[in-house]
Design an enzyme around this catalytic site. Structure first.
Site, PDB file in Angstrom:
ATOM      1  N   THR A  59       7.802 -17.366  17.014  1.00 15.83           N
ATOM      2  CA  THR A  59       7.600 -18.289  18.130  1.00 15.83           C
ATOM      3  C   THR A  59       7.216 -17.569  19.412  1.00 15.83           C
ATOM      4  O   THR A  59       6.823 -18.217  20.390  1.00 15.83           O
ATOM      5  CB  THR A  59       8.861 -19.132  18.387  1.00 15.83           C
ATOM      6  OG1 THR A  59       9.975 -18.261  18.614  1.00 15.83           O
ATOM      7  CG2 THR A  59       9.156 -20.039  17.199  1.00 15.83           C
ATOM      8  N   GLY A  78       5.575 -11.484  16.666  1.00 17.30           N
ATOM      9  CA  GLY A  78       5.430 -12.464  15.592  1.00 17.30           C
ATOM     10  C   GLY A  78       4.375 -13.506  15.889  1.00 17.30           C
ATOM     11  O   GLY A  78       3.558 -13.856  15.028  1.00 17.30           O
ATOM     12  N   TYR A 130      20.804  -1.051  15.927  1.00 21.32           N
ATOM     13  CA  TYR A 130      19.446  -1.534  15.708  1.00 21.32           C
ATOM     14  C   TYR A 130      18.649  -0.533  14.874  1.00 21.32           C
ATOM     15  O   TYR A 130      17.990  -0.903  13.895  1.00 21.32           O
ATOM     16  CB  TYR A 130      18.761  -1.749  17.060  1.00 21.32           C
ATOM     17  CG  TYR A 130      17.281  -2.042  16.979  1.00 21.32           C
ATOM     18  CD1 TYR A 130      16.817  -3.289  16.569  1.00 21.32           C
ATOM     19  CD2 TYR A 130      16.341  -1.072  17.327  1.00 21.32           C
ATOM     20  CE1 TYR A 130      15.462  -3.566  16.508  1.00 21.32           C
ATOM     21  CE2 TYR A 130      14.977  -1.344  17.280  1.00 21.32           C
ATOM     22  CZ  TYR A 130      14.544  -2.582  16.866  1.00 21.32           C
ATOM     23  OH  TYR A 130      13.200  -2.856  16.793  1.00 21.32           O
TER      24      TYR A 130
END
Length: 264
Positions: free
Chosen positions: A16, A20, A154
């Site tokens: 969104t 991406g 991460y």
């Protein structure tokens, strides 16, 4: 070189905004039917509109689902049971000291950044193998090789992406299905912009200059000496998703601006 994805269905997770969304636009612009994904329906609908702005002739669909859960992954598979291209882009990040990261945070990072790709690859790869063609692409990071001291949790998940993608490439050997990982470096996505806004306001500098300062201070090995733009990352992903990349599989492809100081 003409990238033609007519007749291919591409699912891009976490699409969104940021990298991406840029990937979704690039794939749609190359003729693919694109499925965008986010957790909220409003965000998905807004992303569909943005993709259609850049590729008016494209077929674009959307599925709102939290892919950090098994139920969310199943909801996506139920809505879109087959795909030719799967881009496992979904990921969360954020700097936090190792000693402050809770078990729950470790689990959430693992579920979102690793298990979403595991679950969806398990769901879509058999159909690709049956068709004799497919592309699975994991968005890893230079942080999977250069584990950042401020984001160990991460970096760990991005290293896991590399392990899964390499192993799956071997598992799909000889099937016509390729599996690769793409490793961005610092990239000027909305998430990174959000992290830079405070320092930009304090210094009176533009976001662009704050990004350059961040790269020089925190990723001094960068050769381009700036953050990448989202489209620069998306361009590589679109190529890897295409028939032109048929001899590339099991690879860790860096679009990190040279941050990783290695000749291999």
């Amino acid at each position: 070189m003409n990238i033609d994805l007519q007749g291919k269905v591409a699912i891009v997770t976490g699409s969104t905004q940021g990298i991406g969304l840029a990937i979704a636009r690039g794939l749609a612009g190359s003729g693919a039917t694109v499925v965008v994904n986010g957790r909220k329906q409003e965000a998905v609908e807004a992303a569909i509109a943005k993709v259609r702005e850049s590729a008016p002739e494209a077929t674009v669909r959307g599925v709102a689902a939290d892919l950090g859960t098994a139920d969310g992954c199943q909801a996506l598979v139920d809505a879109e049971p087959a795909a030719d291209i799967l881009v496992n882009n979904l990921g969360i990040f954020g700097p936090e000291d190792f000693f402050d990261v809770t078990d729950e945070q470790w689990q959430r990072f693992f579920d979102v950044n690793v298990m979403s790709g595991v679950r969806l690859s398990r769901a879509y790869l058999p159909g690709m193998e049956k068709n004799g063609w497919g592309r699975v692409i994991f968005l890893s990071s230079e942080s999977g090789l250069n584990i950042p001291r401020e984001m160990i949790h991460y970096g760990f998940t991005k290293t896991a992406n590399l392990s899964v993608s390499r192993g799956l490439a071997k598992r799909m050997a000889g099937t016509g299905v390729t599996v690769n990982a793409v490793l961005p470096g610092p990239t000027m996505s909305e998430g990174v912009q959000g992290l830079l806004e405070e320092s930009a306001e304090k210094s009176g500098k533009s976001l662009e200059q704050a990004g350059i300062d961040f790269v020089k201070a925190m990723r001094p090995s960068s050769i381009i000496q700036r953050p990448a733009e989202v489209d620069e990352v998306a361009n590589l992903v679109v190529y890897v998703a295409s028939p032109l990349s048929s001899a590339t599989t099991g690879a860790a492809l860096r679009v990190d601006g040279g941050v990783v100081d290695s000749i291999a």
